[in-house]
Motif scaffolding. Structure first.
Motif, PDB file in Angstrom:
ATOM      1  N   ASN A  76       0.849  -1.182   0.000  1.00 29.22           N
ATOM      2  CA  ASN A  76       0.000   0.000   0.000  1.00 29.22           C
ATOM      3  C   ASN A  76       0.892   1.242   0.000  1.00 29.22           C
ATOM      4  OD1 ASN A  76      -1.718   2.161   0.725  1.00 29.22           O
ATOM      5  ND2 ASN A  76      -3.095   0.747   1.767  1.00 29.22           N
ATOM      6  N   SER A  77       0.693   2.119  -0.972  1.00 27.50           N
ATOM      7  CA  SER A  77       1.578   3.273  -1.109  1.00 27.50           C
ATOM      8  C   SER A  77       1.120   4.498  -0.328  1.00 27.50           C
ATOM      9  CB  SER A  77       1.757   3.628  -2.587  1.00 27.50           C
ATOM     10  OG  SER A  77       0.501   3.918  -3.166  1.00 27.50           O
ATOM     11  N   ASP A  78       0.007   4.406   0.396  1.00 27.29           N
ATOM     12  CA  ASP A  78      -0.403   5.490   1.271  1.00 27.29           C
ATOM     13  C   ASP A  78       0.709   5.705   2.301  1.00 27.29           C
ATOM     14  OD1 ASP A  78      -2.441   7.262   2.677  1.00 27.29           O
ATOM     15  OD2 ASP A  78      -1.999   5.759   4.236  1.00 27.29           O
ATOM     16  N   HIS A  79       1.152   6.935   2.451  1.00 26.62           N
ATOM     17  CA  HIS A  79       2.316   7.230   3.294  1.00 26.62           C
ATOM     18  C   HIS A  79       2.174   6.672   4.715  1.00 26.62           C
ATOM     19  CE1 HIS A  79       5.819   9.294   4.868  1.00 26.62           C
ATOM     20  NE2 HIS A  79       5.055   9.763   5.847  1.00 26.62           N
ATOM     21  N   ALA A  80       1.052   6.947   5.357  1.00 31.64           N
ATOM     22  CA  ALA A  80       0.873   6.503   6.744  1.00 31.64           C
ATOM     23  C   ALA A  80       0.829   4.977   6.838  1.00 31.64           C
ATOM     24  CB  ALA A  80      -0.404   7.105   7.324  1.00 31.64           C
ATOM     25  N   THR A  81       0.182   4.345   5.873  1.00 33.83           N
ATOM     26  CA  THR A  81       0.074   2.885   5.887  1.00 33.83           C
ATOM     27  C   THR A  81       1.425   2.237   5.611  1.00 33.83           C
ATOM     28  OG1 THR A  81      -2.205   3.088   5.118  1.00 33.83           O
ATOM     29  CG2 THR A  81      -1.171   0.931   4.873  1.00 33.83           C
ATOM     30  N   ALA A  82       2.152   2.765   4.644  1.00 32.05           N
ATOM     31  CA  ALA A  82       3.477   2.226   4.321  1.00 32.05           C
ATOM     32  C   ALA A  82       4.436   2.435   5.492  1.00 32.05           C
ATOM     33  CB  ALA A  82       4.023   2.881   3.057  1.00 32.05           C
ATOM     34  N   ARG A  83       4.350   3.586   6.114  1.00 33.05           N
ATOM     35  CA  ARG A  83       5.220   3.874   7.268  1.00 33.05           C
ATOM     36  C   ARG A  83       4.930   2.907   8.417  1.00 33.05           C
ATOM     37  NH1 ARG A  83       5.402   8.255  11.626  1.00 33.05           N
ATOM     38  NH2 ARG A  83       7.618   8.384  12.043  1.00 33.05           N
ATOM     39  N   ALA A  84       3.652   2.653   8.674  1.00 25.29           N
ATOM     40  CA  ALA A  84       3.278   1.724   9.743  1.00 25.29           C
ATOM     41  C   ALA A  84       3.790   0.309   9.431  1.00 25.29           C
ATOM     42  CB  ALA A  84       1.766   1.713   9.934  1.00 25.29           C
ATOM     43  N   ALA A  85       3.686  -0.102   8.168  1.00 20.49           N
ATOM     44  CA  ALA A  85       4.186  -1.427   7.776  1.00 20.49           C
ATOM     45  C   ALA A  85       5.706  -1.478   7.917  1.00 20.49           C
ATOM     46  CB  ALA A  85       3.782  -1.749   6.345  1.00 20.49           C
ATOM     47  N   GLY A  86       6.391  -0.402   7.583  1.00 17.48           N
ATOM     48  CA  GLY A  86       7.841  -0.336   7.742  1.00 17.48           C
ATOM     49  C   GLY A  86       8.250  -0.427   9.206  1.00 17.48           C
ATOM     50  N   GLN A  87       7.521   0.267  10.070  1.00 21.33           N
ATOM     51  CA  GLN A  87       7.819   0.201  11.504  1.00 21.33           C
ATOM     52  C   GLN A  87       7.573  -1.206  12.042  1.00 21.33           C
ATOM     53  OE1 GLN A  87       5.310   3.401  12.841  1.00 21.33           O
ATOM     54  NE2 GLN A  87       7.018   4.847  12.880  1.00 21.33           N
ATOM     55  N   GLU A  88       6.504  -1.827  11.586  1.00 21.33           N
ATOM     56  CA  GLU A  88       6.195  -3.192  12.003  1.00 21.33           C
ATOM     57  C   GLU A  88       7.306  -4.154  11.553  1.00 21.33           C
ATOM     58  OE1 GLU A  88       2.685  -6.526  11.260  1.00 21.33           O
ATOM     59  OE2 GLU A  88       2.520  -4.575  10.299  1.00 21.33           O
ATOM     60  N   ALA A  89       7.731  -4.007  10.309  1.00 19.88           N
ATOM     61  CA  ALA A  89       8.802  -4.854   9.777  1.00 19.88           C
ATOM     62  C   ALA A  89      10.110  -4.608  10.523  1.00 19.88           C
ATOM     63  CB  ALA A  89       8.988  -4.593   8.284  1.00 19.88           C
ATOM     64  N   GLY A  90      10.417  -3.356  10.806  1.00 23.09           N
ATOM     65  CA  GLY A  90      11.639  -3.023  11.538  1.00 23.09           C
ATOM     66  C   GLY A  90      11.658  -3.631  12.928  1.00 23.09           C
ATOM     67  N   ARG A  91      10.530  -3.540  13.634  1.00 18.99           N
ATOM     68  CA  ARG A  91      10.446  -4.151  14.966  1.00 18.99           C
ATOM     69  C   ARG A  91      10.648  -5.658  14.872  1.00 18.99           C
ATOM     70  NH1 ARG A  91       6.289  -0.478  15.594  1.00 18.99           N
ATOM     71  NH2 ARG A  91       4.748  -2.028  15.005  1.00 18.99           N
ATOM     72  N   TYR A  92      10.012  -6.275  13.895  1.00 15.94           N
ATOM     73  CA  TYR A  92      10.135  -7.726  13.719  1.00 15.94           C
ATOM     74  C   TYR A  92      11.589  -8.106  13.456  1.00 15.94           C
ATOM     75  CZ  TYR A  92       9.609 -12.403  11.886  1.00 15.94           C
ATOM     76  OH  TYR A  92       9.744 -13.755  11.681  1.00 15.94           O
ATOM     77  N   LEU A  93      12.234  -7.413  12.535  1.00 15.06           N
ATOM     78  CA  LEU A  93      13.625  -7.736  12.201  1.00 15.06           C
ATOM     79  C   LEU A  93      14.548  -7.509  13.402  1.00 15.06           C
ATOM     80  CD1 LEU A  93      13.710  -6.262   8.607  1.00 15.06           C
ATOM     81  CD2 LEU A  93      14.081  -8.676   9.221  1.00 15.06           C
ATOM     82  N   TYR A  94      14.305  -6.451  14.150  1.00 13.48           N
ATOM     83  CA  TYR A  94      15.136  -6.166  15.317  1.00 13.48           C
ATOM     84  C   TYR A  94      14.990  -7.263  16.376  1.00 13.48           C
ATOM     85  CZ  TYR A  94      17.339  -3.549  19.093  1.00 13.48           C
ATOM     86  OH  TYR A  94      18.162  -3.165  20.108  1.00 13.48           O
ATOM     87  N   LEU A  95      13.754  -7.701  16.597  1.00  8.24           N
ATOM     88  CA  LEU A  95      13.495  -8.725  17.602  1.00  8.24           C
ATOM     89  C   LEU A  95      13.939 -10.114  17.161  1.00  8.24           C
ATOM     90  CD1 LEU A  95       9.983  -7.594  18.882  1.00  8.24           C
ATOM     91  CD2 LEU A  95      12.165  -7.450  20.095  1.00  8.24           C
ATOM     92  N   HIS A  96      14.023 -10.332  15.857  1.00  9.23           N
ATOM     93  CA  HIS A  96      14.396 -11.642  15.323  1.00  9.23           C
ATOM     94  C   HIS A  96      15.732 -11.592  14.580  1.00  9.23           C
ATOM     95  CE1 HIS A  96      10.070 -11.974  15.997  1.00  9.23           C
ATOM     96  NE2 HIS A  96      10.365 -13.221  16.300  1.00  9.23           N
ATOM     97  N   CYS A  97      16.608 -10.754  15.047  1.00  9.10           N
ATOM     98  CA  CYS A  97      17.923 -10.590  14.417  1.00  9.10           C
ATOM     99  C   CYS A  97      18.731 -11.877  14.566  1.00  9.10           C
ATOM    100  CB  CYS A  97      18.664  -9.434  15.078  1.00  9.10           C
ATOM    101  SG  CYS A  97      20.166  -8.941  14.233  1.00  9.10           S
ATOM    102  N   PRO A  98      19.198 -12.422  13.438  1.00  6.07           N
ATOM    103  CA  PRO A  98      20.013 -13.654  13.535  1.00  6.07           C
ATOM    104  C   PRO A  98      21.343 -13.358  14.205  1.00  6.07           C
ATOM    105  CG  PRO A  98      20.048 -12.824  11.297  1.00  6.07           C
ATOM    106  CD  PRO A  98      19.097 -11.953  12.068  1.00  6.07           C
ATOM    107  N   SER A  99      21.853 -14.346  14.899  1.00  2.39           N
ATOM    108  CA  SER A  99      23.134 -14.157  15.578  1.00  2.39           C
ATOM    109  C   SER A  99      24.283 -14.677  14.755  1.00  2.39           C
ATOM    110  CB  SER A  99      23.128 -14.817  16.940  1.00  2.39           C
ATOM    111  OG  SER A  99      22.616 -16.115  16.867  1.00  2.39           O
TER     112      SER A  99
END
Length: 99
Positions: A76-99
């Motif tokens: 979804n290219s709506d700025h607020a929706t894309a930003r929220a998806a990016g934040q969600e993805a960032g949190r997921y990647l940070y919490l599941h960072c491979p060692s």
């Protein structure tokens, strides 16, 4: 006597809330847009650990992936929706960072 008494259910409810807050259980199901961003980051970043363990680097990579996918109309290219998806993805990647 009620089937579930207050003093017995409160520790269970508190445990579930702590589990969700810590990121375990079904609360980690990603939205389809966030999942697409995670997949893009993983595909474009061969060595993910140095990136996902540094919040600044992770923000840059996730932002670039989000913009690329939004411009390609893959999320979804709506700025607020894309930003929220990016934040969600960032949190997921940070919490599941491979060692």
């Amino acid at each position: 006597m009620p089937l579930f008494s207050h003093h017995r259910t409160m520790p269970v409810v508190a445990g579930l809330l702590v589990g969700v807050a810590l990121g375990c259980g079904p609360a980690l199901a990603l939205s389809s847009d966030a999942q697409a961003i995670v997949e893009r980051v993983r595909a474009t970043t061969p060595d993910l650990h140095p990136v996902c363990s540094d919040r600044g680097a992770l923000t840059k990579v996730v932002t670039a992936a989000t913009i690329a996918l939004a411009e390609a109309k893959k999320i979804n290219s709506d700025h607020a929706t894309a930003r929220a998806a990016g934040q969600e993805a960032g949190r997921y990647l940070y919490l599941h960072c491979p060692s």
